[in-house]
Design an enzyme around this catalytic site. Structure first.
Site, PDB file in Angstrom:
ATOM      1  CE1 TYR A   1     -35.326  30.140 -19.931  1.00 25.29           C
ATOM      2  CE2 TYR A   1     -35.667  32.099 -17.819  1.00 25.29           C
ATOM      3  CZ  TYR A   1     -34.601  31.230 -19.113  1.00 25.29           C
ATOM      4  OH  TYR A   1     -33.222  31.680 -19.001  1.00 25.29           O
TER       5      TYR A   1
ATOM      6  CE  LYS B   1     -32.307  28.373 -19.372  1.00 25.01           C
ATOM      7  NZ  LYS B   1     -31.436  27.986 -20.503  1.00 25.01           N
TER       8      LYS B   1
ATOM      9  CB  SER C   1     -31.414  30.955 -15.441  1.00 24.76           C
ATOM     10  OG  SER C   1     -31.711  31.853 -14.684  1.00 24.76           O
TER      11      SER C   1
HETATM   12  P1  NAD Z   1     -30.150  35.671 -26.661  1.00 23.85           P
HETATM   13  O1  NAD Z   1     -32.577  34.914 -27.272  1.00 23.85           O
HETATM   14  O2  NAD Z   1     -30.171  37.141 -26.998  1.00 23.85           O
HETATM   15  O3  NAD Z   1     -29.133  34.581 -27.316  1.00 23.85           O
HETATM   16  C1  NAD Z   1     -29.508  33.465 -27.760  1.00 23.85           C
HETATM   17  C2  NAD Z   1     -29.204  32.409 -29.112  1.00 23.85           C
HETATM   18  O4  NAD Z   1     -30.009  31.724 -29.254  1.00 23.85           O
HETATM   19  C3  NAD Z   1     -30.349  33.382 -29.560  1.00 23.85           C
HETATM   20  O5  NAD Z   1     -29.181  33.917 -31.210  1.00 23.85           O
HETATM   21  C4  NAD Z   1     -31.367  33.131 -30.783  1.00 23.85           C
HETATM   22  O6  NAD Z   1     -31.736  32.972 -32.371  1.00 23.85           O
HETATM   23  C5  NAD Z   1     -30.450  31.996 -30.083  1.00 23.85           C
HETATM   24  N1  NAD Z   1     -31.320  30.181 -30.576  1.00 23.85           N
HETATM   25  C6  NAD Z   1     -32.263  30.159 -29.691  1.00 23.85           C
HETATM   26  N2  NAD Z   1     -33.236  28.362 -30.355  1.00 23.85           N
HETATM   27  C7  NAD Z   1     -32.295  28.714 -30.386  1.00 23.85           C
HETATM   28  C8  NAD Z   1     -32.409  27.363 -31.713  1.00 23.85           C
HETATM   29  N3  NAD Z   1     -33.313  26.445 -31.969  1.00 23.85           N
HETATM   30  N4  NAD Z   1     -31.547  26.773 -32.791  1.00 23.85           N
HETATM   31  C9  NAD Z   1     -30.450  27.789 -32.802  1.00 23.85           C
HETATM   32  N5  NAD Z   1     -30.299  29.142 -32.227  1.00 23.85           N
HETATM   33  C10 NAD Z   1     -31.209  29.422 -31.091  1.00 23.85           C
HETATM   34  O7  NAD Z   1     -30.551  35.323 -25.210  1.00 23.85           O
HETATM   35  P2  NAD Z   1     -28.975  35.891 -23.500  1.00 23.85           P
HETATM   36  O8  NAD Z   1     -29.516  36.705 -22.442  1.00 23.85           O
HETATM   37  O9  NAD Z   1     -27.761  36.020 -24.411  1.00 23.85           O
HETATM   38  O10 NAD Z   1     -28.871  34.254 -23.120  1.00 23.85           O
HETATM   39  C11 NAD Z   1     -28.431  32.973 -22.996  1.00 23.85           C
HETATM   40  C12 NAD Z   1     -28.854  31.639 -22.685  1.00 23.85           C
HETATM   41  O11 NAD Z   1     -28.669  32.263 -21.653  1.00 23.85           O
HETATM   42  C13 NAD Z   1     -29.738  31.258 -22.887  1.00 23.85           C
HETATM   43  O12 NAD Z   1     -30.029  30.023 -22.962  1.00 23.85           O
HETATM   44  C14 NAD Z   1     -30.910  31.859 -21.413  1.00 23.85           C
HETATM   45  O13 NAD Z   1     -32.358  30.843 -21.616  1.00 23.85           O
HETATM   46  C15 NAD Z   1     -29.854  32.127 -20.306  1.00 23.85           C
HETATM   47  N6  NAD Z   1     -29.945  32.886 -19.774  1.00 23.85           N
HETATM   48  C16 NAD Z   1     -30.004  34.494 -19.743  1.00 23.85           C
HETATM   49  C17 NAD Z   1     -30.475  35.737 -19.057  1.00 23.85           C
HETATM   50  C18 NAD Z   1     -30.356  36.460 -19.364  1.00 23.85           C
HETATM   51  O14 NAD Z   1     -31.162  37.235 -18.516  1.00 23.85           O
HETATM   52  N7  NAD Z   1     -30.319  36.947 -20.402  1.00 23.85           N
HETATM   53  C19 NAD Z   1     -29.892  34.554 -17.616  1.00 23.85           C
HETATM   54  C20 NAD Z   1     -30.047  33.191 -17.202  1.00 23.85           C
HETATM   55  C21 NAD Z   1     -29.664  32.362 -18.309  1.00 23.85           C
HETATM   56  C1  WQD Z   2     -34.809  43.248 -12.816  1.00 19.21           C
HETATM   57  C2  WQD Z   2     -35.971  43.760 -11.979  1.00 19.21           C
HETATM   58  C3  WQD Z   2     -38.015  43.982 -11.972  1.00 19.21           C
HETATM   59  C4  WQD Z   2     -37.925  45.394 -15.759  1.00 19.21           C
HETATM   60  C5  WQD Z   2     -34.698  37.686 -15.603  1.00 19.21           C
HETATM   61  C6  WQD Z   2     -35.670  36.240 -15.571  1.00 19.21           C
HETATM   62  C7  WQD Z   2     -34.370  35.263 -15.355  1.00 19.21           C
HETATM   63  C8  WQD Z   2     -33.191  35.556 -15.605  1.00 19.21           C
HETATM   64  C9  WQD Z   2     -33.268  36.943 -15.627  1.00 19.21           C
HETATM   65  C10 WQD Z   2     -32.952  34.153 -16.862  1.00 19.21           C
HETATM   66  C11 WQD Z   2     -37.159  42.830 -10.651  1.00 19.21           C
HETATM   67  C12 WQD Z   2     -37.147  45.156 -12.453  1.00 19.21           C
HETATM   68  C13 WQD Z   2     -37.487  45.163 -14.456  1.00 19.21           C
HETATM   69  C14 WQD Z   2     -38.890  46.853 -15.671  1.00 19.21           C
HETATM   70  C15 WQD Z   2     -38.475  46.962 -13.181  1.00 19.21           C
HETATM   71  N1  WQD Z   2     -33.567  35.277 -17.089  1.00 19.21           N
HETATM   72  N2  WQD Z   2     -37.648  45.507 -13.320  1.00 19.21           N
HETATM   73  N3  WQD Z   2     -39.111  47.753 -14.683  1.00 19.21           N
HETATM   74  O1  WQD Z   2     -37.022  39.446 -13.543  1.00 19.21           O
HETATM   75  O2  WQD Z   2     -34.626  39.248 -12.154  1.00 19.21           O
HETATM   76  O3  WQD Z   2     -34.896  37.739 -13.649  1.00 19.21           O
HETATM   77  O4  WQD Z   2     -33.941  37.919 -16.836  1.00 19.21           O
HETATM   78  O5  WQD Z   2     -32.634  33.011 -16.987  1.00 19.21           O
HETATM   79  O6  WQD Z   2     -34.748  33.996 -14.984  1.00 19.21           O
HETATM   80  O7  WQD Z   2     -36.892  35.853 -14.764  1.00 19.21           O
HETATM   81  O8  WQD Z   2     -35.029  40.436 -14.828  1.00 19.21           O
HETATM   82  O9  WQD Z   2     -34.700  41.769 -15.693  1.00 19.21           O
HETATM   83  O10 WQD Z   2     -36.717  41.063 -15.900  1.00 19.21           O
HETATM   84  O11 WQD Z   2     -36.096  42.300 -14.053  1.00 19.21           O
HETATM   85  O12 WQD Z   2     -38.885  47.211 -11.756  1.00 19.21           O
HETATM   86  O13 WQD Z   2     -39.130  47.619 -16.616  1.00 19.21           O
HETATM   87  O14 WQD Z   2     -36.241  44.379 -13.086  1.00 19.21           O
HETATM   88  O15 WQD Z   2     -39.124  43.551 -11.194  1.00 19.21           O
HETATM   89  O16 WQD Z   2     -37.099  43.468 -10.126  1.00 19.21           O
HETATM   90  P1  WQD Z   2     -35.195  39.439 -13.249  1.00 19.21           P
HETATM   91  P2  WQD Z   2     -35.535  41.667 -15.177  1.00 19.21           P
END
Ligand code: NAD
Ligand code: WQD
Length: 338
Positions: free
Chosen positions: A149, A153, A124
């Site tokens: 969290y 990563k 991330s």
């Molecule tokens: P998500 O929660 O939709 O998907 C994760 C999936 O993993 C879920 O379906 C959950 O049920 C499953 N899961 C969690 N723990 C598990 C375990 N121990 N065994 C089996 N299944 C398990 O999240 P996402 O948004 O699709 O994110 C996927 C990956 O990307 C995660 O590692 C997250 O940290 C990373 N990531 C997400 C974002 C974001 O903003 N969505 C940003 C950066 C990184």
């Molecule tokens: C985006 C922007 C909020 C909700 C998070 C995790 C990061 C990564 C992505 C996994 C920010 C603003 C949000 C609301 C708002 N995940 N906001 N009102 O904070 O960039 O990142 O998700 O790795 O680790 O921290 O994403 O979607 O929460 O927010 O104004 O109700 O929207 O302040 O500026 P963020 P987000």
């Protein structure tokens, strides 16, 4: 080539399953459904015209994972499975370290035991914190994580790099995602947050659908053009395709230990208010929102330099913020029966 997709029923994982099939890979999903719904599997079937092998198992379970890997002759793994709620991780750090680090260690052990070389890991942009210079490149120094969290990563990346360095026969890529948004254009799969969404775009779409009364913008007094935060919002289908590119790249590096990290974003920053404005314009509606106080822990602005992925993985995001906002709304309308 059979690819195990952990967390494949989740938001990014499900979209990646579609792209894997379209690129000729054979995905197998392991997901414990802790943050997803089995209806995703039907959505995948509607898009792909066939069932994808699915196991409702926990990635922390060595015996179960080992069985799946052997049964399907798995040759590569994409490890999405993790918990991702930043606020919850502050309140329950052990839950996050156990699931996010524990599952990664387990996956690596299963790989080693079965001679599986290739892993793509979900990292991330959170590892950069508030960088001093943006856009951030992969060489931008990592900052101390703001949350457990985020720390999972950062720690995971170190574990992966050390494991590759040890010469145990691994080839691993960490993809540092920026902010994934949107949904599949078919509206068969998309983001399905459980409870109140933490992230901006599902909050926007739920507000437009009447599930939430109003959106609060967390601050408009930042040092940005309109005072709201800047993020790099990437369409989830573009993000999904990056995993195919990463797998392809890993297959070109099979003769020596290989570890690499790539930024996966659009290379462009948009403010929160620009996102709202785009959502309103492309979908011809008005969103009920108000300006509220800053959210603790938010970085002011970040977006990625994505040239490394373009040069080395031949990958670049192609979809616009407009498409993301249209697809997100099409998906929300479907799940809200509008
Ligand atoms: P998500 O929660 O939709 O998907 C994760 C999936 O993993 C879920 O379906 C959950 O049920 C499953 N899961 C969690 N723990 C598990 C375990 N121990 N065994 C089996 N299944 C398990 O999240 P996402 O948004 O699709 O994110 C996927 C990956 O990307 C995660 O590692 C997250 O940290 C990373 N990531 C997400 C974002 C974001 O903003 N969505 C940003 C950066 C990184
Ligand atoms: C985006 C922007 C909020 C909700 C998070 C995790 C990061 C990564 C992505 C996994 C920010 C603003 C949000 C609301 C708002 N995940 N906001 N009102 O904070 O960039 O990142 O998700 O790795 O680790 O921290 O994403 O979607 O929460 O927010 O104004 O109700 O929207 O302040 O500026 P963020 P987000």
């Amino acid at each position: 080539m059979n690819i195990l997709v952990t967390g494949g029923a989740g938001f990014i994982g499900s979209h990646t399953v579609v792209e894997l099939i379209e690129a000729g890979y054979s995905p197998v999903i392991v997901d414990n459904l802790s943050n997803s719904d089995p209806s995703v599997l039907q959505g995948l079937k509607n898009i792909l015209g066939k069932d994808i092998p699915f196991y409702q198992e926990d990635c922390n379970d060595y015996v179960k994972m080992n069985k799946v890997v052997q049964r399907h002759n798995i040759e590569g793994i994409i490890h999405f499975a993790a918990f991702k709620a930043v606020g919850e991780s502050v309140a329950e750090p052990l839950k996050y370290y156990q699931n996010n680090i524990g599952s990664l260690l387990n996956v690596l052990n299963v790989m080693q035991a079965n001679g599986i070389r290739n892993l793509v890991f979900s990292s991330s942009c959170t590892v950069y914190g508030q960088a001093d210079v943006i856009p951030v490149t992969e060489n931008t120094p990592k900052k101390k994580a703001e949350s457990p969290y985020g720390n999972t990563k950062a720690i995971a990346e170190d574990i992966l790099e050390d494991t590759v360095k040890a010469g145990l026969g691994f080839g691993i890529i960490s993809l540092r995602y920026f902010n994934p948004v949107g949904a599949h254009p078919t509206a068969e799969i998309g983001e399905l947050p459980i409870g109140v969404p933490n992230n901006l775009v599902p909050y926007i779409t739920q507000t437009a659908a009447g599930v939430r009364e109003k959106l609060t913008v967390f601050g408009n007094d930042y040092d940005t053009p309109d005072g709201s935060n800047i993020r790099d919002f990437i369409h989830v289908v573009d993000l999904a395709k990056a995993h195919v590119s990463a797998l392809n790249l890993l297959q070109k590096h099979t003769d020596a230990p290989y570890y690499n990290v790539f930024n996966i974003g659009t290379g462009t920053g948009n403010t929160v208010l620009e996102v709202i404005d785009t959502f309103e314009k492309v979908n011809h509606l008005k969103l009920n929102y108000e300006i509220g106080p800053r959210r603790p822990g938010d970085v002011v602005k970040i977006y990625g330099d994505v040239e490394k992925a373009a040069m080395e993985m031949n990958w670049r995001a192609a979809k616009t913020l407009e498409e993301s906002m249209k697809d997100a709304w099409r998906w929300q309308k479907k799940i809200s029966n509008l």
